[in-house]
Design a protein around this motif. Structure first.
Motif, PDB file in Angstrom:
ATOM      1  N   LYS A 192       0.849  -1.194   0.000  1.00  0.00           N
ATOM      2  CA  LYS A 192       0.000   0.000   0.000  1.00  0.00           C
ATOM      3  C   LYS A 192       0.880   1.238   0.000  1.00  0.00           C
ATOM      4  N   MET A 193       0.260   2.374  -0.287  1.00  0.00           N
ATOM      5  CA  MET A 193       0.885   3.668  -0.078  1.00  0.00           C
ATOM      6  C   MET A 193      -0.072   4.524   0.742  1.00  0.00           C
ATOM      7  N   ASP A 194       0.485   5.310   1.649  1.00  0.00           N
ATOM      8  CA  ASP A 194      -0.281   6.295   2.404  1.00  0.00           C
ATOM      9  C   ASP A 194       0.146   7.678   1.922  1.00  0.00           C
ATOM     10  N   VAL A 195      -0.810   8.458   1.435  1.00  0.00           N
ATOM     11  CA  VAL A 195      -0.502   9.786   0.913  1.00  0.00           C
ATOM     12  C   VAL A 195      -0.420  10.766   2.077  1.00  0.00           C
ATOM     13  N   VAL A 196       0.730  11.430   2.202  1.00  0.00           N
ATOM     14  CA  VAL A 196       0.987  12.302   3.346  1.00  0.00           C
ATOM     15  C   VAL A 196       1.352  13.706   2.866  1.00  0.00           C
ATOM     16  N   VAL A 197       1.231  14.683   3.776  1.00  0.00           N
ATOM     17  CA  VAL A 197       1.431  16.085   3.423  1.00  0.00           C
ATOM     18  C   VAL A 197       2.223  16.774   4.520  1.00  0.00           C
ATOM     19  N   ILE A 198       3.136  17.679   4.121  1.00  0.00           N
ATOM     20  CA  ILE A 198       3.776  18.586   5.061  1.00  0.00           C
ATOM     21  C   ILE A 198       3.504  20.018   4.601  1.00  0.00           C
ATOM     22  N   LEU A 199       3.540  20.949   5.538  1.00  0.00           N
ATOM     23  CA  LEU A 199       3.280  22.359   5.249  1.00  0.00           C
ATOM     24  C   LEU A 199       4.560  23.161   5.445  1.00  0.00           C
ATOM     25  N   ASN A 200       4.955  23.867   4.413  1.00  0.00           N
ATOM     26  CA  ASN A 200       6.132  24.741   4.450  1.00  0.00           C
ATOM     27  C   ASN A 200       7.400  24.015   4.885  1.00  0.00           C
ATOM     28  N   GLY A 201       7.521  22.768   4.429  1.00  0.00           N
ATOM     29  CA  GLY A 201       8.749  22.014   4.657  1.00  0.00           C
ATOM     30  C   GLY A 201       8.938  21.489   6.064  1.00  0.00           C
ATOM     31  N   ASP A 202       7.942  21.579   6.929  1.00  0.00           N
ATOM     32  CA  ASP A 202       8.074  21.138   8.325  1.00  0.00           C
ATOM     33  C   ASP A 202       7.863  19.632   8.426  1.00  0.00           C
ATOM     34  N   VAL A 203       8.969  18.884   8.465  1.00  0.00           N
ATOM     35  CA  VAL A 203       8.879  17.422   8.491  1.00  0.00           C
ATOM     36  C   VAL A 203       8.602  16.880   9.888  1.00  0.00           C
ATOM     37  N   THR A 204       8.466  17.766  10.866  1.00  0.00           N
ATOM     38  CA  THR A 204       8.085  17.321  12.209  1.00  0.00           C
ATOM     39  C   THR A 204       6.565  17.260  12.357  1.00  0.00           C
ATOM     40  N   ASN A 205       5.845  17.673  11.336  1.00  0.00           N
ATOM     41  CA  ASN A 205       4.385  17.692  11.399  1.00  0.00           C
ATOM     42  C   ASN A 205       3.821  17.118  10.103  1.00  0.00           C
ATOM     43  N   ILE A 206       3.803  15.789  10.020  1.00  0.00           N
ATOM     44  CA  ILE A 206       3.371  15.075   8.821  1.00  0.00           C
ATOM     45  C   ILE A 206       1.935  14.602   8.999  1.00  0.00           C
ATOM     46  N   LYS A 207       1.085  14.920   8.032  1.00  0.00           N
ATOM     47  CA  LYS A 207      -0.326  14.560   8.114  1.00  0.00           C
ATOM     48  C   LYS A 207      -0.697  13.601   6.987  1.00  0.00           C
ATOM     49  N   THR A 208      -1.665  12.746   7.238  1.00  0.00           N
ATOM     50  CA  THR A 208      -2.125  11.782   6.240  1.00  0.00           C
ATOM     51  C   THR A 208      -3.347  12.322   5.514  1.00  0.00           C
ATOM     52  N   LEU A 209      -3.224  12.447   4.200  1.00  0.00           N
ATOM     53  CA  LEU A 209      -4.335  12.904   3.366  1.00  0.00           C
ATOM     54  C   LEU A 209      -5.223  11.739   2.960  1.00  0.00           C
ATOM     55  N   LYS A 210      -4.601  10.623   2.559  1.00  0.00           N
ATOM     56  CA  LYS A 210      -5.366   9.426   2.170  1.00  0.00           C
ATOM     57  C   LYS A 210      -4.545   8.187   2.498  1.00  0.00           C
ATOM     58  N   ALA A 211      -5.094   7.340   3.330  1.00  0.00           N
ATOM     59  CA  ALA A 211      -4.409   6.113   3.735  1.00  0.00           C
ATOM     60  C   ALA A 211      -4.812   4.941   2.845  1.00  0.00           C
ATOM     61  N   ASP A 212      -3.938   3.935   2.817  1.00  0.00           N
ATOM     62  CA  ASP A 212      -4.247   2.630   2.219  1.00  0.00           C
ATOM     63  C   ASP A 212      -4.606   2.695   0.736  1.00  0.00           C
ATOM     64  N   VAL A 213      -3.764   3.360  -0.041  1.00  0.00           N
ATOM     65  CA  VAL A 213      -3.911   3.326  -1.491  1.00  0.00           C
ATOM     66  C   VAL A 213      -3.299   2.018  -1.990  1.00  0.00           C
ATOM     67  N   THR A 214      -4.098   1.184  -2.638  1.00  0.00           N
ATOM     68  CA  THR A 214      -3.627  -0.135  -3.063  1.00  0.00           C
ATOM     69  C   THR A 214      -3.730  -0.362  -4.570  1.00  0.00           C
ATOM     70  N   ALA A 215      -4.383   0.544  -5.284  1.00  0.00           N
ATOM     71  CA  ALA A 215      -4.501   0.437  -6.743  1.00  0.00           C
ATOM     72  C   ALA A 215      -3.638   1.518  -7.375  1.00  0.00           C
ATOM     73  N   PHE A 216      -2.919   1.132  -8.437  1.00  0.00           N
ATOM     74  CA  PHE A 216      -1.996   2.069  -9.068  1.00  0.00           C
ATOM     75  C   PHE A 216      -2.189   2.056 -10.585  1.00  0.00           C
ATOM     76  N   PRO A 217      -2.455   3.230 -11.198  1.00  0.00           N
ATOM     77  CA  PRO A 217      -2.522   4.540 -10.529  1.00  0.00           C
ATOM     78  C   PRO A 217      -3.869   4.781  -9.857  1.00  0.00           C
ATOM     79  N   THR A 218      -3.872   5.687  -8.871  1.00  0.00           N
ATOM     80  CA  THR A 218      -5.090   6.157  -8.225  1.00  0.00           C
ATOM     81  C   THR A 218      -5.134   7.680  -8.324  1.00  0.00           C
ATOM     82  N   ALA A 219      -6.268   8.219  -8.771  1.00  0.00           N
ATOM     83  CA  ALA A 219      -6.440   9.667  -8.870  1.00  0.00           C
ATOM     84  C   ALA A 219      -7.064  10.187  -7.577  1.00  0.00           C
ATOM     85  N   ILE A 220      -6.539  11.300  -7.080  1.00  0.00           N
ATOM     86  CA  ILE A 220      -7.021  11.887  -5.832  1.00  0.00           C
ATOM     87  C   ILE A 220      -7.349  13.359  -6.075  1.00  0.00           C
ATOM     88  N   ASP A 221      -8.579  13.733  -5.736  1.00  0.00           N
ATOM     89  CA  ASP A 221      -9.008  15.121  -5.810  1.00  0.00           C
ATOM     90  C   ASP A 221      -8.718  15.797  -4.478  1.00  0.00           C
TER      91      ASP A 221
END
Length: 285
Positions: free
Chosen positions: A74-103
């Motif tokens: 799987k892949m978990d899609v994650v996001v950081i804001l302004n380069g701060d790698v101490t605060n990583i958030k998950t936008l979409k978990a458990d992506v298992t089909a490739f490719p997957t389009a995300i709005d």
């Protein structure tokens, strides 16, 4: 503690090294894992910059770079804001089909960090990556917060032709193309060796720069892409003869700063007698 693995190419290099010596001669060599390389790309039919947070609608694809390679669990899609790698958030978990389009909307991105779209300020940048989990359960994070290196992937991964480990959605000033028309200064220390005045005119999405290289009759035409806030300089003859050279030709691209109505250009200039190479210059008020 799980081992943090690097990408496929580094693993492959490690396999070659492993084959060059016996395991009992160097017991510190760890077991090796084959890790898929993520491939994130923006859908250019949607918004690619955050010009107006209230209306921003982005879309991107999550895929693997090597189509015939082993797929991840799987892949978990994650996001950081302004380069701060101490605060990583998950936008979409458990992506298992490739490719997957995300709005994604500005509220989606801002909400991860306890904000609203209205809180997004010019210059804010949301960087999107993918944590990869292999079928054996090993995890390769998109961003690391335990070292000076923000990204866990080595430089070799970024150097693949067409590689895209992350994408970024940045808040920029809305572009008014009419702000690019009028009198400007061209700062050109690398190619021309100084600054000189230029003027511009606009026809549709084509911006024409006059007084190119300080010749009143010389022009440089740029095609504006409002969605990406970039310009394309198609290969063109800008001056037939001048300064002892013949057939001045220019090609390149540029980035628009809509906040200051300036354009930073990266251009390659040639004449019949040879090339002046590639230089960076800025047109500004």
């Amino acid at each position: 503690m799980k081992r943090i693995l690097s990408l496929t190419i580094l693993v492959f290099a490690g396999m070659l090294l492993f084959n060059a010596c016996k395991k009992d001669e160097n017991p510190r060599i760890p077991a090796l894992e084959r890790v898929p390389l993520p491939y994130l790309t923006k859908d250019t039919s949607a918004d690619v910059l955050i010009q107006d947070p209230a209306t921003f609608k982005g879309k991107f694809n999550v895929d693997v770079f090597f189509k015939s390679d082993a797929k991840p669990k799987k892949m978990d899609v994650v996001v950081i804001l302004n380069g701060d790698v101490t605060n990583i958030k998950t936008l979409k978990a458990d992506v298992t089909a490739f490719p997957t389009a995300i709005d994604v909307t500005a509220n989606d991105l801002a909400g991860l960090f306890g904000k609203t779209a209205a809180d997004i300020q010019t210059g804010d940048a949301f960087t999107v990556g993918a944590d990869v989990t292999t079928n054996d359960g090993f995890v390769v994070p998109a961003f690391r917060n335990d070292s000076a290196e923000a990204e866990s992937y080595g430089g070799d991964a970024q150097n693949y032709d067409g590689a895209s480990l992350t994408i970024q959605y940045k808040k920029v000033c809305p572009l008014d193309v009419n702000g690019l028309v009028g009198s400007f200064t061209m700062d050109d220390p690398q190619f021309w060796g100084g600054a000189y005045p230029v003027t511009t005119t606009l026809s549709g999405n084509e911006l024409t720069l006059h007084n190119w290289i300080e010749v009143p009759t010389a022009t440089l035409k740029m095609t504006i892409d409002e969605k990406t806030q970039t310009v394309t300089v198609a290969k063109q003859l800008t001056l037939a003869d001048g300064y002892g050279y013949h057939n001045w030709t220019t090609v390149g691209s540029g980035d628009i700063d809509a906040c200051s109505n300036s354009i930073t250009l990266k251009l390659t200039n040639t004449v019949d007698e040879g090339s002046f190479g590639t230089a960076t210059m800025t047109m500004h008020k």
